[in-house]
Design an enzyme around this catalytic site. Structure first.
Site, PDB file in Angstrom:
ATOM      1  CE  LYS A  95    -105.177 -23.463  60.415  1.00 18.67           C
ATOM      2  NZ  LYS A  95    -104.894 -24.754  61.053  1.00 18.67           N
ATOM      3  CG  HIS A 148    -114.592   6.484  43.172  1.00 19.67           C
ATOM      4  ND1 HIS A 148    -113.272   6.108  43.285  1.00 19.67           N
ATOM      5  CD2 HIS A 148    -115.243   5.379  42.770  1.00 19.67           C
ATOM      6  CE1 HIS A 148    -113.163   4.838  42.958  1.00 19.67           C
ATOM      7  NE2 HIS A 148    -114.341   4.380  42.639  1.00 19.67           N
ATOM      8  CG  LEU A 192    -105.565 -21.382  52.984  1.00 20.79           C
ATOM      9  CD1 LEU A 192    -106.867 -21.592  53.741  1.00 20.79           C
ATOM     10  CD2 LEU A 192    -105.607 -22.122  51.649  1.00 20.79           C
ATOM     11  CG  HIS A 193    -103.952 -14.513  48.609  1.00 20.01           C
ATOM     12  ND1 HIS A 193    -104.715 -13.431  48.989  1.00 20.01           N
ATOM     13  CD2 HIS A 193    -102.925 -14.015  47.883  1.00 20.01           C
ATOM     14  CE1 HIS A 193    -104.163 -12.324  48.506  1.00 20.01           C
ATOM     15  NE2 HIS A 193    -103.075 -12.659  47.824  1.00 20.01           N
ATOM     16  CE1 TYR A 207    -115.651  -4.371  38.075  1.00 17.76           C
ATOM     17  CE2 TYR A 207    -115.248  -3.936  40.392  1.00 17.76           C
ATOM     18  CZ  TYR A 207    -115.065  -3.610  39.069  1.00 17.76           C
ATOM     19  OH  TYR A 207    -114.304  -2.534  38.736  1.00 17.76           O
TER      20      TYR A 207
END
Length: 578
Positions: free
Chosen positions: A378, A293, A380-381, A405
């Site tokens: 709606k 990663h 909204l995020h 986090y």
């Protein structure tokens, strides 16, 4: 995502790298103000007062000096954080990479053309490998589409790390070797490595200037599988990579001293395009690509995987081209010289790996009542929606705020990677309290929820524009370390750790995108959770992890509570409209 492949248009994948803006250093007073705001939910009045004094002292004293030095550093670098971040976040870590740092997850192919089925592993692996190779080819020709956010061009440098990249263990710090080159830059290694039953094989993906087709890859994999199933198992050297890093570095040195040929073989693996595992014990019959990663964040991998997925769907999971198999060289086995000490180390590595893994609780569920489409309707995020549901769920399960986090991307800057969004805000906690307070009205709850949404959206925007504070504080700490100065009080203050600083977040979370890919990483702390989610039009897929040996956490319960919170939040948008 728009179409990911540029046919013959003018743009080249890495064309704008040099014109991307440098990573900014935010003003010190702003970062400290944001930090104070972030620690507030975890402190009482007295503790907050103490921390406020420490921050003031830092701002007018040593902090000011360190900030000046950081600005100096930023003058000579287009990304002042880059080498530091790689070192501190990944290469200096001594814990096992395979368990603690790598990202893993199943492909979405199972939903479409590839339901689990015995005996299909090689066929599917061949198609999957072929599409991955096609992507490598596009990347070498710089035909992978440049990603953008609104109109801003995003940094593409992490894509260079998808292939021919390896993390080499070191006694105190690992290093990264990257052998990828675009066509204009020159030759790039073109072989891959296959692991099967403790043995390792390699073959070239290119024969006489042309890429192997799926039928040819199928022939190579069949050869490997047949040999492995009819002959004794190999030593399983790959298990050593799951060791704690310093230990693996020492064993690797020993392996090289044992026989110089071992170094040649290790280098062959390091240079390879990628490694494929043909496992017997896979949860379903598809291969998984494992990748380390460190050099790139998950989104670069998701982009490549969704490219392969699109291609696989388009061809209904089959290869429709020529089945003509050229006379290509058979795969070559990589046979290491090992001794009893190495064999014992491999046994130990396997044992400790299984012990750690068996302590892991990992659940993956799909919430299917609604997804992105309804949340957007709606106004909204969707990402904030999930983050706030998680805050509420944690509060319900544990009776206190959970420091969290969330990754934000800073890829609109040169070599930008991530910044931390601290989702547990004063506003979120106020709203959580109202949800558990029977005397609060639906209207009050809704107003507090909208405030929490607004705060989170504002933070995300700031972080993406290089105005977060976590990486800035890290920079100040690292400058102090480099100069051999004592660690400033700000970083040893309990508020720093309690609020998640220094890698102490109880909730480690990330949106894996609005795609069919889900993945997971592990909790940052023993009493924490890893919480990854993919938001699709009609559903939200959640993967949650915790440690069984911690009595107070339970990934299953948290997941169920989050789903309940999704419903409660939707309800609020409805009732409050009446």
């Amino acid at each position: 995502m728009d179409k990911q492949v540029l046919e013959s248009s003018e743009e080249r994948t890495f064309q704008y790298q040099n014109s991307l803006p440098s990573l900014p250093v935010p003003p010190l007073d702003e970062s400290l103000k944001k930090y104070l705001d972030a620690v507030k939910p975890f402190l009482n009045q007295e503790e907050y007062q103490r921390t406020e004094d420490i921050v003031k002292k830092f701002e007018n004293g040593i902090g000011k000096e360190l900030h000046q030095k950081l600005l100096e550093r930023a003058k000579t670098r287009r990304n002042w954080l880059e080498d530091w971040w790689l070192n501190v976040a990944y290469l200096d870590l001594r814990i096992s990479t395979q368990i603690y740092c790598n990202i893993g997850g199943p492909g979405p192919f199972i939903e479409n053309y590839w339901p689990p089925k015995e005996g299909t592993q090689i066929e599917r692996a061949s198609v999957n490998i072929w599409h991955t190779l096609k992507y490598w080819d596009l990347l070498r020709a710089e035909k992978v589409a440049i990603e953008r956010s609104k109109n801003a061009v995003l940094d593409m440098s992490q894509f260079r790390m998808l292939f021919c990249t390896c993390k080499i263990p070191g006694v105190t710090r690992d290093s990264i070797c990257n052998y990828f080159k675009t066509e204009t830059e020159g030759e790039c290694p073109s072989h891959l490595v296959v692991l099967c039953r403790g043995r390792m094989f390699t073959f070239d993906a290119i024969h006489e200037g042309n890429m192997l087709n799926p039928a040819e890859i199928f022939r190579q994999l069949t050869y490997i599988q047949k040999r492995c199933h009819s002959e004794p198992d190999g030593p399983g050297l790959a298990a050593l990579t799951s060791e704690e890093r310093t230990k693996w570095a020492e064993i690797r040195e020993y392996l090289i001293d044992l026989d110089p040929k071992n170094l040649t073989l290790l280098e062959k693996i390091q240079r390879s395009l990628f490694v494929v595992c043909l496992d017997d014990s896979s949860p379903y019959a598809t291969p998984e690509n494992y990748s380390e990663h460190s050099p790139f964040d998950a989104m670069a991998l998701v982009t490549m995987l969704s490219y392969a997925e699109g291609e696989i769907n388009e061809s209904e999971g089959k290869w429709k081209g020529s089945d003509k198999v050229r006379d290509i060289p058979w795969p070559e086995e990589l046979v290491f010289t090992v001794d009893q000490k190495i064999m014992n180390e491999i046994e130990c590595a396997k044992e400790s790996y299984y012990k750690k893994v068996s302590d892991l609780q990992l659940v993956s569920y799909a919430f299917t009542s609604f997804g992105k489409a309804l949340i957007r309707k709606k106004k909204l995020h969707p990402d904030t929606f999930v983050q706030l549901a998680l805050q509420l769920a944690y509060y319900k399960c544990h009776g206190r705020p959970g420091c969290c986090y969330e990754t934000a991307t800073t890829r609109r800057f040169y070599h930008g990677r991530t910044e931390t969004i601290r989702s547990c805000t004063v506003e979120a906690v106020e709203w959580c309290k109202s949800m558990l307070d029977p005397s609060a009205s639906a209207y009050q709850r809704q107003q507090l929820m909208l405030k929490a949404f607004a705060k989170h959206n504002k933070m995300r925007k700031e972080c993406e524009n290089g105005k977060g504070f976590d990486r800035h504080l890290l920079g100040l700490l690292l400058i102090a370390q480099e100069q051999g100065l004592p660690v400033p009080e700000l970083f040893v203050d309990t508020a720093f750790t309690t609020s998640g600083g220094g890698g102490n977040f109880v909730l480690s979370t990330s949106l894996t995108g609005y795609t069919k890919f889900s993945g997971s990483a592990l909790p940052m702390v023993h009493h924490g959770y890893g919480f990854f989610y993919a938001i699709r039009d009609d559903r939200i897929v959640v993967t949650c992890s915790s440690w069984k040996s911690c009595p107070e956490t339970d990934a299953e319960v948290l997941c169920r509570t989050v789903f309940q919170c999704f419903q409660d939040m939707l309800q609020l948008t409805v009732t409050a409209q009446l």
